[in-house]
Write an enzyme that holds these catalytic residues in place. Sequence first.
Site, PDB file in Angstrom:
ATOM      1  N   LYS A 220      15.215  84.666  26.103  1.00  0.00           N
ATOM      2  CA  LYS A 220      14.160  83.923  25.403  1.00  0.00           C
ATOM      3  C   LYS A 220      13.885  84.511  24.028  1.00  0.00           C
ATOM      4  O   LYS A 220      13.590  83.783  23.076  1.00  0.00           O
ATOM      5  CB  LYS A 220      12.883  83.917  26.240  1.00  0.00           C
ATOM      6  CG  LYS A 220      11.719  83.164  25.612  1.00  0.00           C
ATOM      7  CD  LYS A 220      10.526  83.116  26.547  1.00  0.00           C
ATOM      8  CE  LYS A 220       9.316  82.498  25.887  1.00  0.00           C
ATOM      9  NZ  LYS A 220       9.514  81.081  25.529  1.00  0.00           N
TER      10      LYS A 220
ATOM     11  N   ASP B  76       1.687  91.098  22.250  1.00  0.00           N
ATOM     12  CA  ASP B  76       3.039  91.207  22.797  1.00  0.00           C
ATOM     13  C   ASP B  76       3.446  92.653  23.070  1.00  0.00           C
ATOM     14  O   ASP B  76       4.435  92.899  23.771  1.00  0.00           O
ATOM     15  CB  ASP B  76       4.052  90.559  21.850  1.00  0.00           C
ATOM     16  CG  ASP B  76       3.991  89.040  21.879  1.00  0.00           C
ATOM     17  OD1 ASP B  76       3.399  88.487  22.831  1.00  0.00           O
ATOM     18  OD2 ASP B  76       4.515  88.397  20.950  1.00  0.00           O
TER      19      ASP B  76
ATOM     20  N   ARG C  62       9.264  89.559  28.160  1.00  0.00           N
ATOM     21  CA  ARG C  62       8.673  90.828  27.742  1.00  0.00           C
ATOM     22  C   ARG C  62       8.369  91.741  28.931  1.00  0.00           C
ATOM     23  O   ARG C  62       8.430  92.964  28.808  1.00  0.00           O
ATOM     24  CB  ARG C  62       7.430  90.575  26.898  1.00  0.00           C
ATOM     25  CG  ARG C  62       7.728  89.694  25.693  1.00  0.00           C
ATOM     26  CD  ARG C  62       6.968  90.073  24.460  1.00  0.00           C
ATOM     27  NE  ARG C  62       7.307  89.182  23.346  1.00  0.00           N
ATOM     28  CZ  ARG C  62       8.373  89.302  22.569  1.00  0.00           C
ATOM     29  NH1 ARG C  62       9.220  90.308  22.788  1.00  0.00           N
ATOM     30  NH2 ARG C  62       8.616  88.454  21.594  1.00  0.00           N
TER      31      ARG C  62
END
Length: 415
Positions: free
Chosen positions: A394, A304, A369
């Site tokens: 989100k 991530d 992201r």
Amino acid sequence: MRITGINKTFDVDVNLVGSKSESNRVLMIGYYGGFMPRVKNLSTSDDTALLKNIIASLSYPHYPSYPYYPKEIDCANAGTVLRFILTALAFREGDYLLTGSDRMQQRPVGDLVDALRTMGADIEYMGQEGFPPLRIHGSVGTERVCPPIIYIDISRSSQFASSVLLALPVFQTFQETSLHLDGDLSSLPYVDMTIDVMQKFGIDVHRDGRDVFVKPSDYQDVEYTVESDWTCASYWYEIVAFSENGCARLRNLRLDSKQGDAVVAKWFEDFGVKTVQDGNDIIIEKNNSIIKKQLSFDFIDNPDLYPTIAATCAGLGVEGRFTGLRNLVHKESDRVAAMVSELSKVGTDRICPQNGVCPPVFDSHNDHRIAMALAPLAMKIGAIEINNAEVVSKSYPNFWKEINYSHPDVSTSTI
């Protein structure tokens, strides 16, 4: 949405969102333990709200009447939610159709299904083999099987292991059960986070290499405080890295966190950002050290963080050499392709519009992201635009509000 970079000197306090990963694990523990978790700082993210609502909808088993329709559960594009709920549905009474968005139906789940089938689960694919949607004929009692060793391949996602681990305490066995992690050990810190949270709720569980051992034990109803989200903290590291003399206090974070993405504190030392622990908070500030022109990062445990690091390298003119990117194709977008596409819109030797479009218009690829990693580039370019910027809800619903009102360096306005 347009984001405009203004000043480059600031000293701000930031109230980050609670960790989405930790929050979702706590909610599943409450489900399996049969209690409503007494939790503080639960994530306000869309994904956590979705999981909470799905769990609430499972108050009673679903017995379909004629015609034979299962209860449909839509997980949108929330991979963790679908994978965690899949195990829960497999071992409760009822008949269910587990589905999600078009993108969710491209995200793999086959290795988890294979492991659950060895435990007695009755699951069938309703479309492409190995992917949602899934038809689940739930069962309990004598139909439930728990072999002493469960094998699961986590090459594509560590969430497969976490999903099974969280459920193991509900299997009333009289012997220790082990979960063997096959394949590449991707995102292993997330498995360790699962183990840590389970331990805090009274479960006797530990990992030794590729094997996780769970002794017969019950979840205890304890008070629990979710730590702030380290992945969301990474965007503030990027903002500070792009500043001239920036400082930010990030609330409720610890350098010794079980969240794997806490490694961002060490990684950003190479980008000229210093981190110190101050009570329950951390303080990050620009130290104006010399930044290397070439840096290497392995994202096998921290996928991530890739968008943040890629954008930071672009903004600082650093040549980034990246490995451990294989599983990024299975995220909310193909994140490698998405970042390559978006960063190609700006120069590499210095940040400026590459194609003459000013401000450059970035696409979020419907990925929270990607949007948050691109936003701080406004500090280097002057102004940018991001399509579908609201997707940040989100994981970090207050992101735009935080950088707009808490941080004088970036302002946002809707166009």
